[in-house]
Design an enzyme around this catalytic site. Structure first.
Site, PDB file in Angstrom:
ATOM      1  N   LYS A   1       0.691  -1.207   0.122  1.00  0.00           N
ATOM      2  CA  LYS A   1      -0.059  -0.119   0.117  1.00  0.00           C
ATOM      3  C   LYS A   1       0.754   1.391   0.007  1.00  0.00           C
ATOM      4  CE  LYS A   1      -2.369   0.342   3.695  1.00  0.00           C
ATOM      5  NZ  LYS A   1      -1.779   1.283   4.811  1.00  0.00           N
TER       6      LYS A   1
ATOM      7  N   GLU B   1      -0.433   7.954  12.514  1.00  0.00           N
ATOM      8  CA  GLU B   1       0.594   7.172  11.891  1.00  0.00           C
ATOM      9  C   GLU B   1       1.481   6.558  13.073  1.00  0.00           C
ATOM     10  OE1 GLU B   1       2.082   6.176   7.977  1.00  0.00           O
ATOM     11  OE2 GLU B   1       0.089   7.026   8.748  1.00  0.00           O
ATOM     12  N   ARG B   2       2.011   5.367  12.847  1.00  0.00           N
ATOM     13  CA  ARG B   2       3.182   4.717  13.636  1.00  0.00           C
ATOM     14  C   ARG B   2       4.496   5.619  13.276  1.00  0.00           C
ATOM     15  NH1 ARG B   2       0.279   0.535  11.656  1.00  0.00           N
ATOM     16  NH2 ARG B   2      -0.934  -0.562  13.349  1.00  0.00           N
TER      17      ARG B   2
END
Length: 475
Positions: free
Chosen positions: A165, A191-192
């Site tokens: 992705k 988001e990490r």
């Protein structure tokens, strides 16, 4: 220090903290601020920003803090910023990594604060908005052929971890920069930090960062940040659309985390949950974001949105609310990735609202339908082939299977953003060439070629010129 938290002499005292419940703060107000207003407080050189979410009575409001709550206490003075949350906008924002307030996360100097835009804005009037205007070519064969992007539309990218992705998103950004000479805005919702850092570095290595702005709200931040960071990124996309007059690609990763943050805030505000535990305001919140993604005569915003599907259930209320706004659905399949088919787009489950004769033209529509029919027939026969062997099929079915397998491999291609890792130059194929190649496959003109010669190439002209330079087969 945020630009909202200026000296306390600049803004009026509006009230005092009455209660603190995690990220929710109840404020006893001297004067009631409007919903969405940005308030702030300062303590020991720490500046806190709040957003008003709920009026409790004539004197009390509930606000969500957009920072950590350590140091907040009852009786602390709260000041009015005089406006909703707003961000500094400037053309120098391209190439930068920012947070929800427009502050730098890349260690570079702050943006000039000469001009600001509020993150809350009404959608453009219908008289100023421009509808979708055909296909936005990406140079990615399977996308342009079977699920084309709508110029000025919205595309959903459905896929789990490890199916490519992020790489696909990077290639979209590269295509907009190289093919259309446009710019991109990436909104990282929840988001990490590891993934955000990797993406930032990879985009620098791929040479697309100079035409990209990245706005991140990290996973460990307040739900208020995760809920509003997409609006902050969209504000920058609108600014670039209005000032540069270029094609703007607006990428959100991940829209489902935006919904989750809204659900968390809804619970904190004491609202009763609705269907499957989601917030009762789910549809409205998704629409407030989606309806602002519009194009004008000056420029177009085309959106690509990564969407996580809980338990692979496409009927989930959050997924349904998002799907109702999308023009194109691209589904990435782990089965495809397992076969070495990259990009791992499932050609039979992916679709676009543009897939009709009037929009695509008769030729594109007929070729796309024929490719789908070949791939669908091959999928139907896979079990029979596995059990009995391809020799048991009729002559007609054997031809379909042979051509479908070659088409499946033809629809793979090396990406420019992975050139350093794969040691294979990226290929961008014009739609006209893709149509010609697929037409030839279906007509049987490439029946003599091996599957190897069709795999991980650009156009078939490239394969015929250098048939010996194939990569490993996906079998």
């Amino acid at each position: 220090m945020t630009h909202l938290a200026q000296s306390q002499q600049d803004h009026a005292l509006i009230g005092f903290i009455a209660e603190v419940h995690g990220p929710v703060v109840i404020i006893d107000c001297i004067q009631l601020p409007p919903l969405g207003q940005a308030l702030y407080a300062s303590f020991d050189h720490i500046h806190y920003v709040f957003e008003v979410h709920q009026h409790l009575d004539e004197q009390h409001v509930r606000a969500i803090t957009l920072h950590g709550t350590a140091g907040l206490r009852r009786g602390m003075q709260i000041f009015d910023s005089g406006a909703p949350l707003h961000v500094p906008v400037d053309k120098s924002c391209l190439g930068r990594l920012l947070n929800i307030f427009g502050e730098p996360l890349d260690g570079l100097p702050a943006l000039p604060q000469a001009q600001f835009r509020p993150i809350h804005a009404k959608p453009l009037p219908l008289s100023e908005a421009v509808g979708i205007s055909g296909i936005l070519e990406t140079g990615i064969k399977v996308i342009d052929l079977l699920c084309p992007f709508v110029k000025g539309g919205k595309t959903g990218l459905f896929g789990g971890a490890g199916v490519g992705k992020t790489v696909l998103v990077m290639e979209f950004i590269h295509a907009v920069s190289v093919i259309h000479k446009g710019v991109s805005v990436f909104g990282g919702v929840g988001e990490r930090i590891r993934e955000a850092h990797e993406l930032w570095r990879e985009m620098q290595q791929a040479g697309v960062m100079q035409d990209t702005l990245m706005v991140f709200g990290q996973m460990d931040e307040s739900p208020g940040v995760r809920f509003r960071v997409a609006l902050s990124a969209l504000t920058y996309a609108e600014y670039l659309r209005d000032t540069l007059g270029k094609e703007v690609l607006f990428v959100i990763d991940n829209v489902f985390r935006f919904v989750q943050a809204g659900s968390e805030i809804s619970s904190l505000l004491g609202r009763m949950p609705a269907t499957v535990g989601y917030q009762p305001t789910l549809t409205t919140e998704v629409a407030e974001l989606q309806e602002r993604i519009l194009s004008t005569r000056q420029g177009a915003i085309t959106s690509v949105q990564a969407v996580y599907v809980p338990a692979d259930d496409m009927t989930d209320p959050a997924v349904s609310a998002i799907l109702s706004h999308l023009d194109t659905t691209v589904i990435l399949s782990r089965d495809q990735a397992g076969k070495g088919i990259y990009p791992a787009v499932d050609p039979l489950r992916s679709s676009s609202k543009l897939m009709d004769k009037h929009t695509l033209g008769e030729r594109h529509y007929q070729i796309a339908q024929a490719v789908r029919e070949h791939l669908a027939r091959y999928r139907e026969l896979e079990d029979i082939i596995a059990m009995l062997g391809i020799e048991e099929l009729s002559e007609a079915d054997r031809k379909i299977v042979m051509r479908a397998r070659k088409l499946q491999r033809y629809l793979t291609q090396p990406f420019a953003v992975l050139a350093e890792h794969s040691r294979q130059s990226g290929m961008s194929v014009p739609l006209s060439q893709t149509l010609t190649d697929c037409e030839d496959f279906i007509a049987g003109r490439y029946d003599e070629l091996s599957e190897q010669q069709c795999y991980m190439r650009g156009s078939m002209q490239d394969s015929l010129l250098s048939p010996e330079s194939g990569t490993n087969s996906s079998e």
